[in-house]
Enzyme design. Structure first.
Site, PDB file in Angstrom:
ATOM      1  N   LYS A   1      28.673  51.852  51.391  1.00 41.25           N
ATOM      2  CA  LYS A   1      28.909  50.536  50.797  1.00 41.25           C
ATOM      3  C   LYS A   1      27.838  49.592  51.338  1.00 41.25           C
ATOM      4  O   LYS A   1      27.701  49.449  52.555  1.00 41.25           O
ATOM      5  CB  LYS A   1      30.308  50.039  51.162  1.00 41.25           C
ATOM      6  CG  LYS A   1      30.674  48.706  50.509  1.00 41.25           C
ATOM      7  CD  LYS A   1      32.154  48.443  50.632  1.00 41.25           C
ATOM      8  CE  LYS A   1      32.527  47.062  50.087  1.00 41.25           C
ATOM      9  NZ  LYS A   1      33.956  46.800  50.262  1.00 41.25           N
TER      10      LYS A   1
ATOM     11  N   ASP B   1      40.569  47.425  39.500  1.00 42.15           N
ATOM     12  CA  ASP B   1      39.396  48.179  39.966  1.00 42.15           C
ATOM     13  C   ASP B   1      39.452  48.399  41.476  1.00 42.15           C
ATOM     14  O   ASP B   1      38.631  49.133  42.021  1.00 42.15           O
ATOM     15  CB  ASP B   1      38.097  47.464  39.585  1.00 42.15           C
ATOM     16  CG  ASP B   1      38.081  46.008  40.005  1.00 42.15           C
ATOM     17  OD1 ASP B   1      38.937  45.247  39.529  1.00 42.15           O
ATOM     18  OD2 ASP B   1      37.226  45.627  40.827  1.00 42.15           O
TER      19      ASP B   1
HETATM   20  P1  AMP Z   1      35.147  43.391  44.493  1.00 39.91           P
HETATM   21  O1  AMP Z   1      35.647  42.016  44.188  1.00 39.91           O
HETATM   22  O2  AMP Z   1      34.486  43.515  45.827  1.00 39.91           O
HETATM   23  O3  AMP Z   1      36.175  44.433  44.287  1.00 39.91           O
HETATM   24  O4  AMP Z   1      33.969  43.674  43.453  1.00 39.91           O
HETATM   25  C1  AMP Z   1      34.107  43.570  42.069  1.00 39.91           C
HETATM   26  C2  AMP Z   1      32.901  44.174  41.419  1.00 39.91           C
HETATM   27  O5  AMP Z   1      31.718  43.498  41.832  1.00 39.91           O
HETATM   28  C3  AMP Z   1      32.667  45.638  41.733  1.00 39.91           C
HETATM   29  O6  AMP Z   1      32.160  46.242  40.584  1.00 39.91           O
HETATM   30  C4  AMP Z   1      31.651  45.581  42.835  1.00 39.91           C
HETATM   31  O7  AMP Z   1      30.892  46.750  42.918  1.00 39.91           O
HETATM   32  C5  AMP Z   1      30.811  44.407  42.408  1.00 39.91           C
HETATM   33  N1  AMP Z   1      30.127  43.772  43.551  1.00 39.91           N
HETATM   34  C6  AMP Z   1      30.685  43.058  44.550  1.00 39.91           C
HETATM   35  N2  AMP Z   1      29.742  42.630  45.413  1.00 39.91           N
HETATM   36  C7  AMP Z   1      28.551  43.110  44.962  1.00 39.91           C
HETATM   37  C8  AMP Z   1      27.208  43.036  45.415  1.00 39.91           C
HETATM   38  N3  AMP Z   1      26.874  42.366  46.513  1.00 39.91           N
HETATM   39  N4  AMP Z   1      26.273  43.672  44.687  1.00 39.91           N
HETATM   40  C9  AMP Z   1      26.585  44.348  43.574  1.00 39.91           C
HETATM   41  N5  AMP Z   1      27.820  44.439  43.087  1.00 39.91           N
HETATM   42  C10 AMP Z   1      28.803  43.842  43.770  1.00 39.91           C
HETATM   43 MG    MG Z   2      36.122  46.362  44.503  1.00 38.46          MG
END
Ligand code: AMP
Ligand code: MG
Length: 521
Positions: free
Chosen positions: A122, A269
């Site tokens: 990650k 997700d």
């Molecule tokens: P999360 O809220 O962390 O569950 O993320 C929601 C979506 O945003 C997922 O598809 C993650 O992979 C993407 N995401 C979150 N942070 C980043 C980042 N810094 N770079 C790329 N994608 C991100």
């Molecule tokens: Mg996530």
């Protein structure tokens, strides 16, 4: 370093033929090949010996260059081909379309002792699913993920594990509070380990596009490799799969409620089909018992993901999974029956869990009333959940309510709150509780022993994680190590660590990182 490699996911499921690393919509594929970005100066902060050993790695392996290079994304391990998965999801109740592993890269599957694990970095750089973001992760959120995933495991809550925490040596720009104040922070990479990282959202993606072919391929694959006990065929097979996911999800939520964990972003997700806790973002731990609390600043208005709402949200998310699987089943009735059974099953398991927390070993029909009045009482004045339940095990048969109150008094944040009305409520409850434990044939010592197995003494309080982050930011990782060791034995007394068995200090009450966290990570 010698890993026993296996590549079932990429060997058996359709790949995205496009191998360029550019954000895009990916159709009819379960993954896209992508190489992690080379970190400029990787260094290991901490590794879990237990996770390493479950993968067949020794202490020597952990300190090897191979380990550093592989789990920082610096080099690709021989015979592996890293990949990112597309998935979709409902975020805060709204359909969000294609999301995917935006900053997660699956390295490979590893088999050891007949068990199969997927290893995922990650924060190792952008993927075709990064949308407008950078694919990286900062040190603070990586420490929080590494420590909390491991703490949850040792608490007996099913979760992804964390093998390693590394600095990338690169700087990452983040606007912590989304208020126009971006600043550079240290970049970091965590290597997570789980049976797989397949989420509800993986199924939702194909269902939303009416791509029933890929939906079925993914579902069949998941059942074959991860639900080997399912022997049914056809529709019955898919129903058994949904039933199994529902059950493990239910058990996970009961455990969250038991230890006071608030996930903070229960989007579909972020729901694993293994019923394991995944994606440690703006999570938090209940300090004062407040079912309305959420640590997530993005959610303060509606508090959708507040502590007390987690069971409801799990069910809502399961509805979305049921919808996604529907094309394989074509019959709503049996899906609805499983969903209806969730609420009944949850109530039963929750009651049982709370009876255990209270040390009620012979269950009686009246216990639900005692428990309900306790949860109301815990909200009358600020009362620390962890300290209350841990100290309750010291109440003895025959104690007067006054003596019993003394036993739990350390849980109250402010003695001045304890006016006569509050005290009388507590005395009344402690009297009922005293009567109730008098009916038990077990001794005080036996009850205490049982209670201390389900009521942790140490949890990763929000301010504790923040203290370790502040020190780590200055290059001092001693607190990361100390907390890791502490949280390996959350139910043990650990006499030398009493300072962590304490209420949240006042300075942490409203501090960013302690009681307020954003999704910026
Ligand atoms: P999360 O809220 O962390 O569950 O993320 C929601 C979506 O945003 C997922 O598809 C993650 O992979 C993407 N995401 C979150 N942070 C980043 C980042 N810094 N770079 C790329 N994608 C991100
Ligand atoms: Mg996530």
């Amino acid at each position: 370093m010698n890993l026993h490699i296996q590549n079932n996911f990429t060997a058996e499921l359709p790949a995205d033929p496009n191998e360029t690393n550019i954000p895009r919509q990916v159709q009819q594929a379960c993954f896209s090949y992508v190489i992690p970005k080379k970190p400029s100066n990787p260094s290991l902060i901490h590794a879990s010996e237990e996770v390493a050993s479950s993968l067949g790695l020794s202490q020597e392996d952990i300190v090897s260059d191979d380990f550093l290079n592989t789990f920082s994304g610096n080099t690709v391990y021989p015979d592996t081909k890293p990949y990112a998965m597309p998935y979709a999801g409902h975020q805060f109740g709204n359909w969000a379309g294609q999301l995917g592993d935006g900053r997660a890269i699956n390295l490979t599957e590893v088999v050891h002792d007949d068990k199969s694990y997927t290893l995922q970095l990650k924060g190792a750089g952008p993927t075709p699913y990064s949308r407008t973001a950078d694919g990286f992760a900062v040190l603070r959120s990586s420490i929080r993920e590494h420590l909390c995933a491991e703490a949850m495991h040792y608490l007996g809550v099913s979760t992804t594990r964390s093998l390693s925490l590394m600095l990338s040596g690169d700087q990452v720009l983040r606007d912590v509070l989304y208020n126009g104040n971006p600043a550079y922070e240290k970049g970091a990479i965590v290597c997570r380990v789980a049976p797989s990282f397949i989420r509800f959202g993986n199924f939702e993606l194909f269902a939303s596009r009416k791509d029933h072919v890929t939906l079925q391929l993914l579902t069949d694959y998941t059942i074959k490799h991860h639900f080997p006990d399912i022997k049914e065929e056809g529709v019955e097979k898919y129903l058994a799969f949904f039933q199994a996911v529902t059950q493990t999800t239910l058990e996970m939520i009961v455990n969250w409620q038991r230890v006071g964990f608030v996930h903070g972003v229960m989007n579909t997700d972020n729901m694993s089909i293994h019923g394991i806790t995944i994606d440690y973002g703006p999570y938090g731990w209940l300090e004062d018992y407040n079912p309305n609390w959420t640590p997530n600043t993005t959610d303060v208005q509606h508090k959708r993901y507040r502590f007390g709402n987690q069971p409801e949200i799990a069910l809502w998310n399961l509805y979305q999974l049921a919808n996604a699987l529907y094309p394989l089943i074509n019959d709503a009735k049996p899906l609805e029956a499983i969903l209806d059974a969730f609420s009944v099953g949850y109530e039963k398991e929750y009651l049982n869990m709370m009876q255990n927390k209270l040390g009620l070993m012979t269950k009686t029909a009246d216990d639900a009333v005692l428990i309900e009045s306790l949860t109301e009482l815990l909200q009358l004045v600020e009362t620390d959940m962890t300290i209350f339940f841990r100290n309750l095990s010291n109440v003895q048969k025959g104690d007067t309510p006054e003596v019993a109150l003394n036993t739990i008094a350390a849980a109250f944040y402010n003695e001045k709150d304890l006016n006569e009305a509050v005290l009388n409520n507590w005395y009344a409850w402690l009297e009922s509780y005293g009567n109730r434990i008098n009916q038990e044939s077990f001794s005080d010592a036996e009850r205490k022993e049982q209670m201390n197995k389900v009521n942790p003494k140490y949890v990763l309080r929000n301010y504790m994680a923040q203290l370790s982050i502040d020190a780590a930011d200055k290059g001092d990782y001693s607190l990361v190590n100390e907390l890791y060791e502490l949280l390996k034995k959350p139910y043990d007394e650990q006499a030398d660590s009493q300072k962590w068995f304490a209420k949240r200090p006042d300075w942490a009450r409203d501090k960013v990182g302690c009681s307020m966290l954003s999704c910026s990570s």
